[in-house]
Enzyme design. Structure first.
Site, PDB file in Angstrom:
ATOM      1  CB  THR A  21       1.064  13.850  10.507  1.00 25.53           C
ATOM      2  OG1 THR A  21       1.160  12.619  11.093  1.00 25.53           O
ATOM      3  CG2 THR A  21      -0.408  13.994  10.327  1.00 25.53           C
ATOM      4  CG  ASN A  22       1.798   8.951   8.163  1.00 29.03           C
ATOM      5  OD1 ASN A  22       1.178   8.485   8.690  1.00 29.03           O
ATOM      6  ND2 ASN A  22       3.107   9.159   8.092  1.00 29.03           N
ATOM      7  NE  ARG A  23      -5.956   8.303   4.732  1.00 25.03           N
ATOM      8  CZ  ARG A  23      -6.357   7.328   3.824  1.00 25.03           C
ATOM      9  NH1 ARG A  23      -5.951   7.803   2.462  1.00 25.03           N
ATOM     10  NH2 ARG A  23      -7.325   6.533   3.972  1.00 25.03           N
ATOM     11  CB  SER A  24      -0.074   5.753  10.059  1.00 22.26           C
ATOM     12  OG  SER A  24       0.264   4.460  11.010  1.00 22.26           O
ATOM     13  CB  ALA A  91       3.180   5.465   8.491  1.00 16.19           C
TER      14      ALA A  91
END
Ligand code: CTP
Length: 215
Positions: A21-24, A91
């Site tokens: 995943t990512n930091r959004s 994102a």
């Protein structure tokens, strides 16, 4: 006005207990949905996994993966009546693990190579694949050459406006409560909306984008 908004990260499974995943945080997209509903617009919010409480009056559509987000946005874009304005603040993970293991991956060697494959581009599918003819807004998360990269994305994805933010800054952007953005138009014009809370920024963006979309 009927408005479609995407928000949050996507979550790409690797095995039953792991994902990429990512930091959004989803805050920008949720703030946009809240601001739009407050102005009396009809809002469909397609959200990846976030820990935010949806605003009353926003029609929520929860998804996990980029492929699920693509499919939900496709359905809503082809809906009757279709949205007149679409704002893509999610994102979306560009890649997903090529193989999702059925069982938890056990550790073996000292290094492990993951093979990833491309995800579909949700925003990039709006014009061609989904036949969207309304006002199309993308976000550009950049760590360098903010305006040049945003302009390139605007053209490549058929946007009417790209909202660019510098995600290398610690005080704004990803996973932050504040943001500063640059509006990039097809004419090459740009306009800075200075640093402020994502809530007040969202109101400003909705006001401007709705005015542009109504022209
Ligand atoms: N986007 C999307 N689907 C993807 C990737 C991005 O809908 N698979 C959308 C985002 O919601 C955003 C815009 O495209 O509105 C730009 O996202 P960004 O991550 O900045 O750009 P990418 O197209 O992924 O390009 P790159 O990672 O090469 O900078």
């Amino acid at each position: 006005m009927k408005i479609l908004i995407t928000a949050g990260p996507t979550r790409e499974p690797l095995d039953p207990v792991r994902y990429l995943t990512n930091r959004s945080s989803g805050r920008m997209g949720y703030a946009l949905a809240e601001a739009a509903v407050a102005e009396g617009h009809l809002v469909d919010l397609v959200s990846g996994p976030v820990s935010l409480i949806p605003t009353d009056g926003v029609k929520m559509h929860f998804v996990e993966t980029a492929q699920q987000m693509w499919e939900k946005v496709r359905q809503l874009t082809l809906g009757e009546p279709p949205p007149q304005l679409a704002i893509h603040a999610a994102a979306v993970a560009d890649y997903r693990p090529k193989v999702v293991a059925e069982q938890k991956i056990k550790k073996q060697a000292d290094t492990l190579i993951l093979e990833l494959e491309r995800n579909p581009d949700v925003l990039g599918s709006m014009r061609g694949a989904f036949g969207f003819t309304g006002y199309l807004v993308g976000f550009a998360a950049e760590t360098q050459n903010l305006v040049a990269n945003a302009q390139e994305k605007l053209k490549r994805k058929g946007c009417d406006l790209v909202i660019a933010n510098d995600v290398s800054r610690k005080d704004t952007g990803f996973d932050s409560t504040e943001n500063e953005v640059m509006l990039c138009l097809p004419s090459g014009e740009t306009e800075l909306i200075p640093k402020q809370s994502k809530q007040t920024l969202a109101r400003e963006i909705i006001r401007r984008v709705v005015a542009l979309a109504s022209q």
